[in-house]
Motif scaffolding. Structure first.
Motif, PDB file in Angstrom:
ATOM      1  N   ILE A   1       1.393  -1.024   0.227  1.00  0.00           N
ATOM      2  CA  ILE A   1      -0.578  -0.460  -0.413  1.00  0.00           C
ATOM      3  C   ILE A   1       0.810   0.984  -0.536  1.00  0.00           C
ATOM      4  O   ILE A   1       0.616   2.314  -0.590  1.00  0.00           O
ATOM      5  N   GLU A   2       1.629   1.181   1.110  1.00  0.00           N
ATOM      6  CA  GLU A   2       2.631   2.393   0.583  1.00  0.00           C
ATOM      7  C   GLU A   2       3.730   2.500  -0.513  1.00  0.00           C
ATOM      8  O   GLU A   2       3.827   3.897  -0.662  1.00  0.00           O
ATOM      9  N   ASN A   3       3.981   1.703  -1.199  1.00  0.00           N
ATOM     10  CA  ASN A   3       4.654   1.640  -2.407  1.00  0.00           C
ATOM     11  C   ASN A   3       3.474   2.277  -3.347  1.00  0.00           C
ATOM     12  O   ASN A   3       4.188   2.960  -4.191  1.00  0.00           O
ATOM     13  N   SER A   4       2.406   2.025  -3.503  1.00  0.00           N
ATOM     14  CA  SER A   4       1.336   2.725  -4.117  1.00  0.00           C
ATOM     15  C   SER A   4       1.030   3.709  -3.879  1.00  0.00           C
ATOM     16  O   SER A   4       0.901   4.473  -4.916  1.00  0.00           O
ATOM     17  N   PHE A   5       1.254   3.715  -2.608  1.00  0.00           N
ATOM     18  CA  PHE A   5       1.039   5.996  -2.659  1.00  0.00           C
ATOM     19  C   PHE A   5       2.438   6.432  -3.505  1.00  0.00           C
ATOM     20  O   PHE A   5       2.236   7.628  -4.176  1.00  0.00           O
ATOM     21  N   PHE A   6       3.978   5.988  -3.426  1.00  0.00           N
ATOM     22  CA  PHE A   6       4.838   6.787  -4.055  1.00  0.00           C
ATOM     23  C   PHE A   6       5.036   6.387  -5.471  1.00  0.00           C
ATOM     24  O   PHE A   6       5.877   7.233  -5.749  1.00  0.00           O
ATOM     25  N   ARG A   7       4.299   5.490  -5.818  1.00  0.00           N
ATOM     26  CA  ARG A   7       4.438   4.960  -7.116  1.00  0.00           C
ATOM     27  C   ARG A   7       3.379   6.540  -7.837  1.00  0.00           C
ATOM     28  O   ARG A   7       3.424   7.170  -8.838  1.00  0.00           O
ATOM     29  N   ASN A   8       2.745   6.878  -7.062  1.00  0.00           N
ATOM     30  CA  ASN A   8       1.115   7.647  -8.241  1.00  0.00           C
ATOM     31  C   ASN A   8       1.140   8.575  -8.220  1.00  0.00           C
ATOM     32  O   ASN A   8       0.326   9.548  -7.537  1.00  0.00           O
ATOM     33  N   MET A   9       1.969   8.688  -6.502  1.00  0.00           N
ATOM     34  CA  MET A   9       1.204  10.005  -5.887  1.00  0.00           C
ATOM     35  C   MET A   9       2.438  11.513  -5.572  1.00  0.00           C
ATOM     36  O   MET A   9       3.619  10.474  -5.824  1.00  0.00           O
ATOM     37  N   GLY A  10       2.544  12.548  -5.188  1.00  0.00           N
ATOM     38  CA  GLY A  10       3.688  13.220  -5.210  1.00  0.00           C
ATOM     39  C   GLY A  10       4.489  12.822  -3.403  1.00  0.00           C
ATOM     40  O   GLY A  10       3.478  12.230  -3.215  1.00  0.00           O
ATOM     41  N   TYR A  11       5.551  12.897  -3.818  1.00  0.00           N
ATOM     42  CA  TYR A  11       6.344  12.866  -2.013  1.00  0.00           C
ATOM     43  C   TYR A  11       5.321  12.780  -1.150  1.00  0.00           C
ATOM     44  O   TYR A  11       5.290  11.677   0.075  1.00  0.00           O
ATOM     45  N   ASP A  12       4.855  14.622  -1.102  1.00  0.00           N
ATOM     46  CA  ASP A  12       4.670  15.268   0.151  1.00  0.00           C
ATOM     47  C   ASP A  12       3.132  14.059  -0.205  1.00  0.00           C
ATOM     48  O   ASP A  12       3.203  13.638   1.236  1.00  0.00           O
ATOM     49  N   GLU A  13       2.209  13.828  -0.473  1.00  0.00           N
ATOM     50  CA  GLU A  13       0.727  13.873  -0.683  1.00  0.00           C
ATOM     51  C   GLU A  13       1.229  12.311  -0.418  1.00  0.00           C
ATOM     52  O   GLU A  13       0.695  12.128   0.777  1.00  0.00           O
ATOM     53  N   ALA A  14       2.363  11.404  -0.679  1.00  0.00           N
ATOM     54  CA  ALA A  14       2.047   9.861  -0.050  1.00  0.00           C
ATOM     55  C   ALA A  14       2.819   9.852   1.218  1.00  0.00           C
ATOM     56  O   ALA A  14       1.547   8.651   2.139  1.00  0.00           O
ATOM     57  N   ALA A  15       3.124  10.688   2.038  1.00  0.00           N
ATOM     58  CA  ALA A  15       3.859  10.876   3.003  1.00  0.00           C
ATOM     59  C   ALA A  15       2.681  10.576   3.873  1.00  0.00           C
ATOM     60  O   ALA A  15       2.994   9.942   5.212  1.00  0.00           O
ATOM     61  N   THR A  16       1.753  12.234   3.383  1.00  0.00           N
ATOM     62  CA  THR A  16       0.892  12.662   4.223  1.00  0.00           C
ATOM     63  C   THR A  16      -0.031  11.604   4.444  1.00  0.00           C
ATOM     64  O   THR A  16      -1.154  10.683   5.489  1.00  0.00           O
ATOM     65  N   PHE A  17      -0.612  10.175   3.559  1.00  0.00           N
ATOM     66  CA  PHE A  17      -1.637   9.119   3.388  1.00  0.00           C
ATOM     67  C   PHE A  17      -0.693   8.577   4.007  1.00  0.00           C
ATOM     68  O   PHE A  17      -1.749   7.363   4.861  1.00  0.00           O
ATOM     69  N   SER A  18       0.586   8.072   3.677  1.00  0.00           N
ATOM     70  CA  SER A  18       0.931   6.605   4.463  1.00  0.00           C
ATOM     71  C   SER A  18       0.748   7.295   6.348  1.00  0.00           C
ATOM     72  O   SER A  18       1.125   6.078   7.414  1.00  0.00           O
ATOM     73  N   ALA A  19       0.904   8.429   7.178  1.00  0.00           N
ATOM     74  CA  ALA A  19       0.483   9.168   7.999  1.00  0.00           C
ATOM     75  C   ALA A  19      -0.205   9.035   8.606  1.00  0.00           C
ATOM     76  O   ALA A  19      -1.086   8.416   9.476  1.00  0.00           O
ATOM     77  N   LEU A  20      -1.496   8.969   7.630  1.00  0.00           N
ATOM     78  CA  LEU A  20      -2.977   9.694   7.902  1.00  0.00           C
ATOM     79  C   LEU A  20      -3.523   7.874   7.717  1.00  0.00           C
ATOM     80  O   LEU A  20      -4.437   7.328   8.666  1.00  0.00           O
ATOM     81  N   ILE A  21      -2.956   6.513   7.278  1.00  0.00           N
ATOM     82  CA  ILE A  21      -3.875   5.659   7.421  1.00  0.00           C
ATOM     83  C   ILE A  21      -3.031   5.175   8.296  1.00  0.00           C
ATOM     84  O   ILE A  21      -3.170   3.534   9.614  1.00  0.00           O
ATOM     85  N   PHE A  22      -1.873   4.753   8.382  1.00  0.00           N
ATOM     86  CA  PHE A  22      -1.254   3.766   9.098  1.00  0.00           C
ATOM     87  C   PHE A  22      -0.411   4.495  10.288  1.00  0.00           C
ATOM     88  O   PHE A  22       0.385   3.443  11.207  1.00  0.00           O
ATOM     89  N   GLY A  23       0.001   5.975  10.049  1.00  0.00           N
ATOM     90  CA  GLY A  23       0.380   6.601  11.818  1.00  0.00           C
ATOM     91  C   GLY A  23       2.098   6.665  11.270  1.00  0.00           C
ATOM     92  O   GLY A  23       2.658   6.752  11.971  1.00  0.00           O
ATOM     93  N   GLU A  24       2.066   5.954  10.049  1.00  0.00           N
ATOM     94  CA  GLU A  24       4.439   6.313   9.674  1.00  0.00           C
ATOM     95  C   GLU A  24       4.771   7.712   9.699  1.00  0.00           C
ATOM     96  O   GLU A  24       3.882   8.065   8.773  1.00  0.00           O
TER      97      GLU A  24
END
Length: 198
Positions: A37-60
């Motif tokens: 899931i994290e790799n999918s974020f970073f492949r399909n979004m900009g870095y900042d957006e992917a990092a934000t999604f990872s934080a919102l979904i996994f607390g990462e």
């Protein structure tokens, strides 16, 4: 106190690393799912957006830059970037609606709820706020099987008592305290106000 609340009772230093092929199937599956899931974020979004999604979904929060971390603290929204019972509530509500349409058997619905809860807690790293919500949902699933009506306050109290019986130092964890108090506040203040407005 912070260490105790996280279940850390000893400090140690690492002297040797031994690599083994033995793996826990379930935890490795959860880990691979999270990584996918994290790799999918970073492949399909900009870095900042992917990092934000990872934080919102996994607390990462490891993907945050120091500047971004400072900005969310200054903005006063850092509490949004941690996983909480709200995350679990969204996923469990979705699966309950799905299984209610697919399965009329309450046992299948209860098992589906319990498996969803356990999977989501593992996916988000077993944080105490997620555990509190997870134990609450497991109690709700059990009441569904037993055909017992459950009140929200009793279910929350039982979940807190179960967690404290297993890990008494959890009471020192700020995430656990905020999760319990926020849920209690919703039950005793927000819900009566909403009901009176209706």
């Amino acid at each position: 106190n912070i260490y105790y609340s996280k279940g850390i009772f000893l400090s140690a230093s690492l002297e040797e690393v031994i690599k083994t092929d033995e793996r826990d199937f379930i935890l490795s599956f959860v880990g691979r799912t999270r990584k996918y899931i994290e790799n999918s974020f970073f492949r399909n979004m900009g870095y900042d957006e992917a990092a934000t999604f990872s934080a919102l979904i996994f607390g990462e929060k490891d993907f945050f830059t120091n500047e971004f971390n400072d900005n969310i603290k200054r903005a006063g929204v850092s509490h949004v970037m941690v996983v909480s019972g709200m995350h679990l509530a969204i996923f469990v509500s979705f699966f309950l609606k799905l299984t209610k349409g697919l399965f009329y058997n309450r046992y299948i619905r209860a098992i589906t709820m319990i498996l969803t809860v356990i999977f989501m807690i593992a996916l988000c790293g077993f944080s105490l706020s997620m555990l509190r919500a997870g134990v609450t949902y497991i109690l709700i699933a059990l009441s569904l099987c037993l055909k017992r009506e459950s009140t929200s306050e009793n279910t929350l109290s039982a979940a807190v008592m179960i967690i404290l019986a297993i890990s008494p130092f959890a009471i020192l964890n700020i995430g656990f305290q905020l999760s319990v108090l926020a849920t209690f506040g919703i039950l005793v203040i927000a819900v009566p106000i909403i009901n009176s407005l209706k």
